[in-house]
Enzyme design. Sequence first.
Site, PDB file in Angstrom:
ATOM      1  N   ASP A 467       0.972  -0.964   0.126  1.00 13.43           N
ATOM      2  CA  ASP A 467       0.058  -0.053  -0.190  1.00 13.43           C
ATOM      3  C   ASP A 467       0.749   1.538   0.488  1.00 13.43           C
ATOM      4  O   ASP A 467       1.913   1.048   0.397  1.00 13.43           O
ATOM      5  CB  ASP A 467      -0.492   0.160   1.261  1.00 13.43           C
ATOM      6  N   GLU A 470       3.376   6.381  -2.847  1.00  5.39           N
ATOM      7  CA  GLU A 470       3.266   7.893  -4.254  1.00  5.39           C
ATOM      8  C   GLU A 470       4.079   9.313  -2.756  1.00  5.39           C
ATOM      9  O   GLU A 470       3.897   9.667  -3.369  1.00  5.39           O
ATOM     10  CB  GLU A 470       1.301   8.130  -3.758  1.00  5.39           C
ATOM     11  N   ASP A 531      -8.528   4.240  -3.393  1.00  2.80           N
ATOM     12  CA  ASP A 531      -9.527   4.458  -2.076  1.00  2.80           C
ATOM     13  C   ASP A 531     -11.162   5.191  -3.568  1.00  2.80           C
ATOM     14  O   ASP A 531     -11.334   6.627  -2.866  1.00  2.80           O
ATOM     15  CB  ASP A 531      -9.220   4.936  -1.373  1.00  2.80           C
TER      16      ASP A 531
END
Length: 785
Positions: A467, A470, A531
Site C-alpha cells: 500500500d 506515492e 480508494d
Amino acid sequence: MKFNFILLALLFLWQIGNSQSHQTLLNEPLDISPDFRDWANYYYFADSLASFDPATGQGFLKWNKMEATPGHAFDNTQFSYERAGSNTFPSAEYQTDPMFPFSLEFVSPKTVRLRAWTSLTNPPQEPSLMLVKEPGKDNSWKHTMEGGNHVWRSAYGSVTMQVKPWKVSFYDASGKLLTSTRTGSDTKGYIPNLPFSFIRRAKDYSRSVAAVFNIAPDEHFYGCGESFTRLDKKGQKVVLYTNDGNGVNSANMYKPVPFFLSSRGYGMFMHTSTPITCDFGRQYAENNELLIGDETLDLFVMLGEPKTVLDEYTNLTGKSPMPPLWSFGLWMSRISYFSEADGRKVAADLRQHKIPSDVLHFDTGWFGTDWRCDYQFAKDRFPDPVGMISDLKKMGLHTCLWQLPYFVPKNDLFQEITSKGLAVKSASGGLPYEDAVLDFTNPATIDWYEGKIGGLLKQGVSAIKVDFGEAAPLDGIYHNGHTGFYEHNLYPLRYNKIVSDLTQKINGERIIWARSTWAGSQRYPLHWGGDAESDDMGMESELRGGLSLGLSGFTFWSHDAGGFTRKTPEELYRRWFPMAVLSSHTRCHGQPPKEPWEYGKDFEDYFRKTIEMKYKLMPYVYAQAKESSEKGLPMLRALFVEFPNDPGSWLVDNEYMYGSDILVAPLFEEGTKSRNVYLPPGQWVDFQTKKTYAGGWQTIEAGEIQVIMLVKSGSVLPMVKLAQSTQDIDWGNMELVVYGSPATAKTKICLPSENMLREVTVSKKGKGYAVTQDGSVGKVKWVVR
C-alpha cells in the site's frame, strides 16, 4: 519586437511568484508546464541537423536560443518568443546556439528510439529499472537519402528526417503520415506556440525537454497510466507524478505511466522517471507537448494498431507474468479484521454460506495499534497466527496482509530505521517529513525490509498488500545520490519489485496487491484502483482508470467492489459487484460491512449467484489471462483494442471487453435496470437472456445479475462445474458453450497443471456441436452445447 519595459517587469515578477507555486501542498502533483511559459527562462528551439552518421544513428542537433517576450497588439498581450543573443561572459567561451548530441536508432522493425541531449556532459548510464534490458539494434530498416533528407524503411513503416528545419516524421506502411516533430515554421496562425525544444531555467540552469509533435484532425490519445478522467486524453493536460489520489474523481493518479497510444497507429514511451506534463492539444490544438522534466530526451516510438503497440511497449518494459490461480478467486476483506477470531469467523461464514472464495485479507488492524505497521501480529488478538494461516489454507483460503513503507515517530521501528540510516534524508541529513520513509535505493534498507516481509511469508502468508508508495520526498536525498526529482516516480517500481521478487523467491508465486506504479510495474502484478468513492461516479471513474491502466501495459487490475469510502449502499453494491467479478481479480474491501450476509438473505443470494458465475467461467478467465500475459494485453480492454477499425469503438469509455469474447456494460446510475450500449460490428448474444443483438447502439435490459454482458457471436466459452475454491475446480471435465451458429468455432484453454495455452475447435455435427480438435490431448472430457 519593442515592448514596454514596465510591462515586462511586472510580467516577470508575476511569473517568478507563479513559478514558485507549482507545488504549494506537500506531495501534490508537480506540473512542470509553467516552466515552459516562464519569462525568466531561455528557450532553445531545435533548428537543424549539424551532422549525422546514418551508419551509427549518431549526430549533433543545432538549437537556436530564444527568449520570452510579450507580443502586444491592439490591447492584447500574448506570450511569445524572439531570438536571443549571448548573455554570458566571456561570450566567446559559450555557444549562443549550441550543438548537442542526438541519435535516431531502431530497436525492432516497429520501434524507433529518439534521443537528444541538452549538454555535452551527461550522467553515467545506469541499468534502467523501467526496461527489461537495454534494447538492441534492429538492422531491418534500410536507409536512403531522398531530396536531401534521411529516410529509413521497414516492412511496417518509414521514418523521414529533414535536415533544416530539423523534423522527424513517422509514416505507416501505406505511407500515411502518423505524426511529426513540430518546428517553429509549422505555426500557420497568430498564436505563438512551443516547437520541439528545451528550456534552461534561470534560477538554477537546470534543463528540461519539450518533445512536441503534430496532432492530426480526429486523432485521439489513450493511456498515461490509471487516469480517472475521460479515457480519450485529447484536449487534456495530464500530469505524470505519483500521488495519493484520495479517491478516483480527480485528475490525480496513484499509477501514472509515461506511455500513451494514438488512434493514428502509433504509441510513445517517455523513458524517464522525472515528472512529466503531457499537453494533448489543451494549450494549442495542433500540439502534442510532452514536457519532460529530464535534461535528456529518451523517446521510443512504436508503429502499429493498439495490440501491436502494447506488445512492442511491453517487450521493452516487460510483460505481466501470470499470478497464481487462487488469486483469480474472490478476495474477502474490509477495513479491518482485528483479530484471529475475526478471521476464523469470516472464513467459517464464507464456507457456511457457500460463497466461493480464495483469499482472506487482514488490513490495517493486525498490529498492536491500528495502522502502526511493525510487521508483528498483535499477541493479545492473534494467539496463533501461524496456526490460523495454516487452517485457512486447508479451507482453500489464502492470507494477505497489509503494510506500508512509512513509519510514524510512535512506531517502535522508527528509532531503528533512523539510527541505521534506512530512511530518505533531507538536505540537512535529517528527515524530510515527520515520518521515516524507507529508502529503497539503499541496499541495507532492502535487506532490513526483506527480513520483515520474508518473516511473514515464511509464516505462510500468501500475499502482501503493497500500500501507499506515492509520497517519496521530492526534495529528499536518496542513498544513490539522486534527489526525489528522479526518484519520486521510481519509488513505486522499486517498492513493487522488492516485495514481488521476495514473494517469488519464498513462495514461488508472482503476486502482490499494490496501489502505486510507474513504467515497468506491470512485471509485478497485481494492482488495484485505490480508494474509490462509494457512489455512482466513483464506480464509473474507477472503470475509466482500469481501462486507462490496461492501455498502459498492465494486464491485471482490480478495485474495491462497492467503493472504499463508506458503507456501500446495497443498491450500489448490486450494480458494482458484477463489474468487480468481471475484472481480472475480484476483491470486496472498504468501510464495513463488506460480507454479503450482513446485508440480508436476498442480497447474499444475489452475491452468491454473481460470484458463482466467475468460478464457473474460470477456464475462460484463466486462458484469457494467460494469452493477455503473453501479448502485453489487458484483461479489461477498451473496445478499440479488439475493434481498431471501428470508429465508434474509439469513442466509448463506459463499456469494456473482458478478454476477447465478452463485452461488459455496467449499470452506473442508481435505480437503472437498462442502458444504452454500443456494440461493435457483428452479432452479440446476451449471456443471461440469450437474446441476440446487432452491432450499433442498442438499449438493453440487464438480466437477474445487474450488468449487461454479451458474448461475441461465433465464440465458445469453456466452463466448469462450481467449486467453492479454485483449488477444488475439476479441470478434467469442461463444458464448451457455443454462441451463435458458426460452422466451426475455436477457443483457448490453459490447464493450471501445465500453464500453457492450447486451442480447442468445435464443429457442427447434426443439430449440435462436437470437438474436432482437442488441444487438451485427452486431458479433458468435453460436453458441448
